[in-house]
Design an enzyme around this catalytic site. Structure first.
Site, PDB file in Angstrom:
ATOM      1  N   GLY A 273       3.608   5.594   9.294  1.00  0.00           N
ATOM      2  CA  GLY A 273       4.993   5.690   8.882  1.00  0.00           C
ATOM      3  C   GLY A 273       5.768   4.405   9.107  1.00  0.00           C
TER       4      GLY A 273
ATOM      5  N   SER B  53       2.053  -4.208   7.907  1.00  0.00           N
ATOM      6  CA  SER B  53       0.942  -3.818   7.040  1.00  0.00           C
ATOM      7  C   SER B  53       0.067  -2.763   7.715  1.00  0.00           C
ATOM      8  CB  SER B  53       0.104  -5.045   6.682  1.00  0.00           C
ATOM      9  OG  SER B  53      -1.073  -4.673   5.985  1.00  0.00           O
TER      10      SER B  53
ATOM     11  N   HIS C 166       0.813  -1.219   0.000  1.00  0.00           N
ATOM     12  CA  HIS C 166       0.000   0.000   0.000  1.00  0.00           C
ATOM     13  C   HIS C 166       0.849   1.272   0.000  1.00  0.00           C
ATOM     14  CE1 HIS C 166       0.549  -0.437   4.472  1.00  0.00           C
ATOM     15  NE2 HIS C 166       0.621   0.880   4.402  1.00  0.00           N
TER      16      HIS C 166
ATOM     17  N   SER D 218       4.611   1.473   8.272  1.00  0.00           N
ATOM     18  CA  SER D 218       4.238   0.516   7.229  1.00  0.00           C
ATOM     19  C   SER D 218       5.448   0.059   6.434  1.00  0.00           C
ATOM     20  CB  SER D 218       3.234   1.153   6.269  1.00  0.00           C
ATOM     21  OG  SER D 218       1.935   1.114   6.788  1.00  0.00           O
TER      22      SER D 218
ATOM     23  N   ASP E 192      -0.465  -7.454   0.679  1.00  0.00           N
ATOM     24  CA  ASP E 192       0.117  -6.154   1.022  1.00  0.00           C
ATOM     25  C   ASP E 192       1.630  -6.273   0.996  1.00  0.00           C
ATOM     26  OD1 ASP E 192       0.441  -3.540   1.666  1.00  0.00           O
ATOM     27  OD2 ASP E 192      -0.315  -3.678   3.718  1.00  0.00           O
TER      28      ASP E 192
END
Length: 387
Positions: free
Chosen positions: A339, A356, A231, A341, A259
């Protein structure tokens, strides 16, 4: 990190990847990944300190738990093979310090003996992993409202657990979904505090990597680049590092459904098998990607909230984000924030996956999911960079 303007010292100074940790090399196939043996070397003082703080352990207790978890990681695939069709799941029991393997009532004496011979404890249950996985797969086909955050098979409870936002449990859409879910098989409902969300963030100067106006965290180094969350960017999108210089571009990306993504590396950047400890612990080397069972401890490194630890809560969980469902995720009790991720989840020296999303934060607590690393390696034919 680039060859000029080093931002970190020690192992971190080797990093090709801006402010966030990287990892190492392992053949892409999951079977090859699983062949890497966890190191028997003692844990660093920083890891032991983090374990003591997170789980309320003494130093000796933390050392014993980490040793027991290393053993459980090696025993798990052997025990599953030994159980055969009677296999009903496994988990690490922190109290006994051993892996527990569930088998169905129809398990033969030979299967039971083989499981025990592998080094695991036995528990007899009513439904096999295959039956529970089939029930979960039927739930995956349902349309879930936003207040239903996720669902997964819980081997210890021998049921499918569906998590819903507590304040919305009585909502008509939620009740209709739960009614349909119960038609697929055994379902238990758990309440959580907030809906699931991804942990990307807007641009903040001086932090990890950027694509457009999104900041995310690097997961693990692979030969030719690094893996991260899908993402965070689409295929073809350019990526810059913490210092604003060009790193490379997204070569592959999938979200929702999955993801995960991988980014090529060049322009003076390089890869090393390291995950940053952010000063909380020493930087960690990555030596493989053996899967940590439910119940084992796990830690996460990210560009916003840095280093935090917790435990593996569930495998193969479906997460219902507002953008769509993501399948085969691992749930943890580790906190995360926007942030983080794409950042690294690691157990001992074994890479586990990339951050994720989740709910909550690192002040009030919460839960976080990661996309397992071996699936990403298999999908793109990548090799993990290991020490």
């Amino acid at each position: 990190m680039r060859r000029r303007g080093f931002r970190h010292v020690g192992l971190a100074a080797l990093l090709m990847l801006g402010t966030f940790g990287a990892a190492g090399t392992l053949p892409a196939a999951a079977s090859e990944a699983g062949a890497t043996t966890p190191t028997a070397a003692p844990a660093s003082d920083g890891v032991l300190t983090a374990m003591q703080r997170q789980f309320g352990l003494t130093e000796k207790q933390a050392e014993a738990r980490l040793g027991a978890e290393r053993t459980a990681i090696k025993v798990a695939p052997k025990a599953e093979k030994a159980a055969g069709s009677a296999y009903a799941g496994s988990w690490f029991d922190a109290t006994s310090g051993r892996l527990t393997v569930a088998v169905t009532k129809g398990a033969s004496a030979a299967q039971r003996a083989a499981v025990e011979a592998s080094g695991a404890d036995l528990r007899t249950v009513g439904r096999s992993a295959r039956q529970l996985d089939a029930a979960k797969a039927r739930i995956d086909k349902l349309s879930a409202p936003a207040s239903v955050t996720s669902w997964h098979v819980d081997p210890a409870a021998n049921t499918v657990v569906v998590s819903v936002v507590g304040a919305e449990r009585a909502d008509n859409d939620v009740q209709r979904f739960l009614a349909k879910a119960r038609e697929t098989g055994p379902v238990t409902v758990k309440t959580v505090a907030a809906p699931a969300r991804t942990f990307a963030a807007g641009t903040v100067g001086g932090d990890p990597y950027y694509t457009g106006n999104v900041r995310c965290s690097i997961g693990f180094s692979v030969y030719g680049g690094f893996v991260t969350a899908g993402h965070c960017g689409q295929a073809g999108a350019g990526v810059s590092g913490w210092d604003g210089s060009y790193i490379g571009s997204f070569q592959g990306s999938s979200f929702p459904g999955d993801d995960y993504a991988w980014v090529s590396v060049g322009s003076g950047w390089w890869t090393v098998p390291v995950v940053l400890g952010w000063g909380t612990i020493s930087d960690q080397l990555v030596r493989g990607s053996n899967v940590a069972p439910v119940g084992t401890s796990i830690c996460r490194s990210g560009s916003t909230s840095h280093w935090h630890c917790g435990a593996v809560l569930a495998l193969n969980e479906t997460v219902n984000y507002s953008q769509g469902a993501v399948y085969q995720m691992t749930k943890t009790s580790v906190c995360a924030e926007p942030g983080d991720s794409g950042g690294s989840f690691i157990s001992g020296d074994q890479a586990q996956g990339v951050t994720s999303g989740g709910w909550g934060n690192c002040t009030s607590g919460g839960e976080t999911w990661f996309q397992p690393i071996n699936e990403i390696l298999n999908r793109y034919g990548l090799r993990l960079h290991t020490a």
